[in-house]
Design a protein around this motif. Structure first.
Motif, short mmCIF file in Angstrom:
data_model
loop_
_atom_site.label_atom_id
_atom_site.label_comp_id
_atom_site.label_asym_id
_atom_site.label_seq_id
_atom_site.Cartn_x
_atom_site.Cartn_y
_atom_site.Cartn_z
N ASN A 1 0.82 -1.21 0.00
CA ASN A 1 0.00 0.00 0.00
C ASN A 1 0.85 1.26 0.00
N PHE A 2 1.87 1.26 0.84
CA PHE A 2 2.67 2.48 0.98
C PHE A 2 3.61 2.69 -0.21
N VAL A 3 4.03 1.61 -0.85
CA VAL A 3 4.79 1.74 -2.09
C VAL A 3 3.93 2.42 -3.15
N LYS A 4 2.69 1.99 -3.25
CA LYS A 4 1.77 2.56 -4.24
C LYS A 4 1.40 4.01 -3.89
N ILE A 5 1.14 4.26 -2.62
CA ILE A 5 0.84 5.62 -2.19
C ILE A 5 2.01 6.55 -2.51
N ILE B 1 13.02 -2.65 -4.19
CA ILE B 1 12.37 -1.36 -3.94
C ILE B 1 12.66 -0.95 -2.49
N PRO B 2 13.04 0.28 -2.25
CA PRO B 2 13.34 0.73 -0.87
C PRO B 2 12.06 0.99 -0.09
N VAL B 3 11.32 -0.05 0.21
CA VAL B 3 9.98 0.07 0.79
C VAL B 3 10.00 0.85 2.10
N GLU B 4 10.87 0.45 3.02
CA GLU B 4 10.91 1.11 4.33
C GLU B 4 11.29 2.58 4.18
N GLN B 5 12.16 2.88 3.25
CA GLN B 5 12.56 4.26 3.00
C GLN B 5 11.37 5.09 2.50
N ASP B 6 10.55 4.49 1.64
CA ASP B 6 9.34 5.17 1.17
C ASP B 6 8.40 5.47 2.33
N CYS C 1 11.49 -2.18 10.56
CA CYS C 1 12.39 -3.34 10.69
C CYS C 1 13.16 -3.59 9.40
N LYS C 2 12.66 -3.07 8.29
CA LYS C 2 13.27 -3.16 6.96
C LYS C 2 13.19 -4.55 6.34
N TYR C 3 12.42 -5.45 6.93
CA TYR C 3 12.27 -6.78 6.34
C TYR C 3 11.71 -6.67 4.92
#
Length: 243
Positions: free
Chosen positions: A163-167, A208-213, A197-199
């Motif tokens: 969700n947050f990657v898309k947002i 994709i840097p998901v946690e960074q997003d 946690c960056k998992y």
């Protein structure tokens, strides 16, 4: 080389492990091993396969503590004393064997309004504009980030990494008419429950840097007063690493 493929099966009532001995070479992928077993050992084995090119995201499985795409993972990468243990992806309901139900996170994507809503008058898009969200467009909805997310495991109200990657992707798009609302949408998807946690980032097959997003969305939501400081970490989950 002969190896032992140990697969977690589910027949609709109970789970159990079944083992198959097959011959592989150093280039054999996990998906090729599964297809060989189905074709020559046990045609009742169920798993998902489509593109075989790490594009469709349907073949996500768990191997040990690792969640991977079976089509791009070599059997030799995770062999343990000649045995490879394959299980269905985590945090998702198992339908049969390695096939999991993905309706949960697909439905959650609707809550995130995970699609482009164009402005009435579009602006030209240049290379520098695309760089802002280029990595995020690589998301293939494989669900691996859901499978490894400890917050989603304990808090079903959490929107989830996809969700947050898309947002983030549409928040960075200057032609998206919901751009100013994307941070509000992130809040409604309980972004404050993320424990960083960056998992998700470590496991993403597209890097994709998901946690960074997520961190960037939270930072700007705080700057705009959408998220209050006392809401940070809402959800009550902590990792053993203190994040």
């Amino acid at each position: 080389m002969e190896v032992n493929i140990k697969i977690k099966r589910f027949d609709g009532n109970k789970s159990y492990f079944e083992e198959y001995k097959i011959e592989i070479d150093k280039r054999t992928t996990v998906l090729e091993a599964l297809m060989y077993i189905k074709d020559y050992k046990d045609n009742s084995l169920s798993f998902r396969v489509q593109c075989r090119s790490a594009i469709c995201g349907t073949c996500a499985v768990k191997i040990g503590e690792n969640h991977v795409l079976a089509c791009k993972t070599k059997v030799t990468e995770f062999l343990n004393d000649g045995t490879l243990t394959v299980e269905p992806a985590g945090n998702l309901p198992v339908i049969k064997d390695l096939v999991t139900g993905q309706e949960i996170f697909l439905e959650k994507l609707k809550d995130a309004k995970a699609w482009f809503v164009p402005k009435e008058k579009l602006e030209p898009v240049f290379i520098d504009d695309l760089k802002l969200y280029d990595r995020e467009t690589d998301c293939i909805l494989c669900g691996i980030c859901y499978s490894v997310c400890p917050v989603y495991q304990t808090n079903v109200e959490f929107g989830g990494p996809i969700n947050f990657v898309k947002i983030y992707r549409f928040w960075k798009d200057k032609n998206d008419s919901l751009k100013d609302q994307r941070l509000e949408i992130a809040k409604l998807n309980n972004i404050t429950a993320c424990v960083h946690c960056k998992y998700c980032s470590f496991s993403c097959p597209k890097e994709i840097p998901v946690e960074q997003d997520i961190a960037q969305l939270k930072f700007f939501a705080k700057q705009k007063g959408i998220i209050k400081e006392d809401q940070e970490g809402a959800g009550g989950f902590s990792t053993p690493f203190g994040f």
